[in-house]
Design a protein around this motif. Sequence first.
Motif: not given
Length: 195
Positions: A81, A116, A129
Amino acid sequence: MIQRLLFMVVTALFAINASADDADSPPALPKVRVETSQGVMEITLRPDVAPKTVENFLSYVDAGYYQGTIFHRVIPGFMVQGGGFDENLNRQPTEAPIVNEASPTLKNLRGTIAMARTNDPHSATSQFFINLVDNHFLNAGARGPGYAVFGRVTEGMGVADAIAGQPTGYRKGMADVPVTPIVIQQIRRIDNASE
């Protein structure tokens, strides 16, 4: 003479059909090049399925927002991420959150890129991510609203795997932070016409 005239008519019909096919074909999907300190990835985006998400992501790309941000959360066998913090783990300012476009059409499979967010389904801003494996539990309906997939790594998935192989630890109260920062040098659009 008749053969030549017939040849010209047939050629003209082929040209008309070819231009009609071009007009009817869907526009090429946008692509971005993600340059990191671990290597380069190419991502094909899906505005046909997640239009607001792609528009949001590309607005950050076009503004040069991602330059100097890092992959701050790296979990092997799950995902990597990035897109929200600098090397010193300072959170970067963002635009307003967007609506969650998680869809059964695009699933969180290996190589897909998704937004995310916090526990609020409509809290995604700049962070994204890349799924390292098929993460079915992140799909819409599996455990709630899901996480919006908006593209796929089409070249350089080995870079995401290399990022996942870096040692991680705790920094500034955050877990799974790479010990050596993995910097996003830039993300830029790829001109489909120049490929």
